[in-house]
Write a protein that holds these residues in place. Sequence first.
Motif, PDB file in Angstrom:
ATOM      1  N   THR A  85       4.209  -4.292   6.931  1.00  0.00           N
ATOM      2  CA  THR A  85       3.676  -5.226   7.917  1.00  0.00           C
ATOM      3  C   THR A  85       2.149  -5.205   7.867  1.00  0.00           C
ATOM      4  N   VAL A  86       1.547  -6.182   8.506  1.00  0.00           N
ATOM      5  CA  VAL A  86       0.084  -6.260   8.551  1.00  0.00           C
ATOM      6  C   VAL A  86      -0.485  -5.028   9.234  1.00  0.00           C
ATOM      7  N   GLY A  87       0.158  -4.579  10.321  1.00  0.00           N
ATOM      8  CA  GLY A  87      -0.315  -3.388  11.037  1.00  0.00           C
ATOM      9  C   GLY A  87      -0.291  -2.145  10.165  1.00  0.00           C
ATOM     10  N   ALA A  88       0.793  -1.973   9.400  1.00  0.00           N
ATOM     11  CA  ALA A  88       0.889  -0.810   8.506  1.00  0.00           C
ATOM     12  C   ALA A  88      -0.171  -0.877   7.420  1.00  0.00           C
ATOM     13  N   ARG A  89      -0.382  -2.050   6.854  1.00  0.00           N
ATOM     14  CA  ARG A  89      -1.410  -2.212   5.812  1.00  0.00           C
ATOM     15  C   ARG A  89      -2.796  -1.889   6.348  1.00  0.00           C
ATOM     16  N   LEU A  90      -3.102  -2.355   7.564  1.00  0.00           N
ATOM     17  CA  LEU A  90      -4.408  -2.072   8.172  1.00  0.00           C
ATOM     18  C   LEU A  90      -4.584  -0.578   8.428  1.00  0.00           C
ATOM     19  N   ASP A  91      -3.535   0.056   8.933  1.00  0.00           N
ATOM     20  CA  ASP A  91      -3.605   1.489   9.222  1.00  0.00           C
ATOM     21  C   ASP A  91      -3.803   2.296   7.938  1.00  0.00           C
ATOM     22  N   ILE A  92      -3.068   1.958   6.900  1.00  0.00           N
ATOM     23  CA  ILE A  92      -3.206   2.668   5.630  1.00  0.00           C
ATOM     24  C   ILE A  92      -4.576   2.396   5.014  1.00  0.00           C
ATOM     25  N   TRP A  93      -5.052   1.164   5.112  1.00  0.00           N
ATOM     26  CA  TRP A  93      -6.380   0.817   4.582  1.00  0.00           C
ATOM     27  C   TRP A  93      -7.474   1.600   5.308  1.00  0.00           C
ATOM     28  N   ARG A  94      -7.313   1.768   6.640  1.00  0.00           N
ATOM     29  CA  ARG A  94      -8.316   2.458   7.445  1.00  0.00           C
ATOM     30  C   ARG A  94      -8.318   3.963   7.189  1.00  0.00           C
ATOM     31  N   ARG A  95      -7.120   4.571   7.085  1.00  0.00           N
ATOM     32  CA  ARG A  95      -7.030   6.026   6.972  1.00  0.00           C
ATOM     33  C   ARG A  95      -6.762   6.545   5.566  1.00  0.00           C
ATOM     34  N   GLY A  96      -6.362   5.672   4.635  1.00  0.00           N
ATOM     35  CA  GLY A  96      -5.932   6.143   3.334  1.00  0.00           C
ATOM     36  C   GLY A  96      -6.824   5.734   2.178  1.00  0.00           C
ATOM     37  N   VAL A  97      -6.524   6.330   1.036  1.00  0.00           N
ATOM     38  CA  VAL A  97      -7.226   6.063  -0.219  1.00  0.00           C
ATOM     39  C   VAL A  97      -6.171   5.660  -1.248  1.00  0.00           C
ATOM     40  N   PHE A  98      -6.445   4.599  -1.989  1.00  0.00           N
ATOM     41  CA  PHE A  98      -5.521   4.158  -3.028  1.00  0.00           C
ATOM     42  C   PHE A  98      -5.475   5.202  -4.136  1.00  0.00           C
ATOM     43  N   VAL A  99      -4.262   5.604  -4.545  1.00  0.00           N
ATOM     44  CA  VAL A  99      -4.083   6.639  -5.557  1.00  0.00           C
ATOM     45  C   VAL A  99      -3.586   6.050  -6.875  1.00  0.00           C
ATOM     46  N   GLY A 100      -2.663   5.106  -6.790  1.00  0.00           N
ATOM     47  CA  GLY A 100      -2.133   4.527  -8.013  1.00  0.00           C
ATOM     48  C   GLY A 100      -1.020   3.542  -7.766  1.00  0.00           C
ATOM     49  N   GLU A 101      -0.525   2.993  -8.878  1.00  0.00           N
ATOM     50  CA  GLU A 101       0.535   1.994  -8.835  1.00  0.00           C
ATOM     51  C   GLU A 101       1.555   2.331  -9.929  1.00  0.00           C
ATOM     52  N   ASP A 102       2.840   2.119  -9.633  1.00  0.00           N
ATOM     53  CA  ASP A 102       3.875   2.409 -10.636  1.00  0.00           C
ATOM     54  C   ASP A 102       4.267   1.152 -11.413  1.00  0.00           C
ATOM     55  N   GLU A 103       5.261   1.305 -12.299  1.00  0.00           N
ATOM     56  CA  GLU A 103       5.691   0.218 -13.171  1.00  0.00           C
ATOM     57  C   GLU A 103       6.260  -0.954 -12.393  1.00  0.00           C
ATOM     58  N   GLN A 104       6.787  -0.713 -11.200  1.00  0.00           N
ATOM     59  CA  GLN A 104       7.393  -1.766 -10.397  1.00  0.00           C
ATOM     60  C   GLN A 104       6.393  -2.473  -9.493  1.00  0.00           C
ATOM     61  N   GLY A 105       5.158  -2.010  -9.484  1.00  0.00           N
ATOM     62  CA  GLY A 105       4.141  -2.629  -8.637  1.00  0.00           C
ATOM     63  C   GLY A 105       4.005  -1.997  -7.269  1.00  0.00           C
ATOM     64  N   ASN A 106       4.736  -0.888  -6.994  1.00  0.00           N
ATOM     65  CA  ASN A 106       4.591  -0.169  -5.731  1.00  0.00           C
ATOM     66  C   ASN A 106       3.234   0.514  -5.729  1.00  0.00           C
ATOM     67  N   LYS A 107       2.544   0.491  -4.576  1.00  0.00           N
ATOM     68  CA  LYS A 107       1.206   1.093  -4.473  1.00  0.00           C
ATOM     69  C   LYS A 107       1.275   2.349  -3.612  1.00  0.00           C
ATOM     70  N   TYR A 108       0.569   3.378  -4.063  1.00  0.00           N
ATOM     71  CA  TYR A 108       0.620   4.685  -3.411  1.00  0.00           C
ATOM     72  C   TYR A 108      -0.745   5.043  -2.840  1.00  0.00           C
ATOM     73  N   PHE A 109      -0.713   5.630  -1.629  1.00  0.00           N
ATOM     74  CA  PHE A 109      -1.929   5.981  -0.909  1.00  0.00           C
ATOM     75  C   PHE A 109      -1.815   7.392  -0.357  1.00  0.00           C
ATOM     76  N   GLU A 110      -2.981   7.999  -0.106  1.00  0.00           N
ATOM     77  CA  GLU A 110      -3.044   9.322   0.510  1.00  0.00           C
ATOM     78  C   GLU A 110      -4.099   9.282   1.598  1.00  0.00           C
ATOM     79  N   GLU A 111      -3.852   9.976   2.708  1.00  0.00           N
ATOM     80  CA  GLU A 111      -4.820  10.013   3.802  1.00  0.00           C
ATOM     81  C   GLU A 111      -6.126  10.651   3.350  1.00  0.00           C
ATOM     82  N   LYS A 112      -7.212  10.207   3.949  1.00  0.00           N
ATOM     83  CA  LYS A 112      -8.537  10.757   3.614  1.00  0.00           C
ATOM     84  C   LYS A 112      -8.682  12.181   4.132  1.00  0.00           C
ATOM     85  N   ARG A 113      -8.138  12.435   5.332  1.00  0.00           N
ATOM     86  CA  ARG A 113      -8.250  13.758   5.939  1.00  0.00           C
ATOM     87  C   ARG A 113      -6.866  14.336   6.214  1.00  0.00           C
ATOM     88  N   PRO A 114      -6.723  15.647   6.151  1.00  0.00           N
ATOM     89  CA  PRO A 114      -5.414  16.259   6.443  1.00  0.00           C
ATOM     90  C   PRO A 114      -4.978  15.998   7.883  1.00  0.00           C
TER      91      PRO A 114
END
Length: 134
Positions: free
Chosen positions: A13-42
């Motif tokens: 959802t838009v809310g989830a994307r905004l939250d991940i964009w605000r708190r996370g860092v893009f890590v990578g993408e797999d063969e299927q186009g799924n995007k993976y993120f990790e939080e900036k702080r523990p």
Amino acid sequence: MLKAIFSWWNGATVGARLDIWRRGVFVGEDEQGNKYFEEKRPSIEGRKRRYVIYNGLAEASRVSPDWHGWMHHTVAEPPTIAPLKRQAWEKPHQPNLTGTVRAYRPKGSLARGGVRQASTADYEAWSPDSGDRR
């Protein structure tokens, strides 16, 4: 755009994307186009949370084994940095196809359109008119 606002099963959802964009860092993408993120702080637990935004239908079996290991903190480095060594006998990852047109249908399956072989031990269906009142 409405699909992204109201449906959680098509990516995020838009809310989830905004939250991940605000708190996370893009890590990578797999063969299927799924995007993976990790939080900036523990987080409170002391480790960084990890997220996936699915490309299309949100189905957990679409995450390949190497990314699954990273998502669950089994391996420290993502597959973009330290890819899993593939064995010659390993088949490529395939998501769970149950319920789709590409699902496995064994010989004789009704979904396959086949006819089951007759058996010598076939049963006779009970009928209330048969008179057998066991």
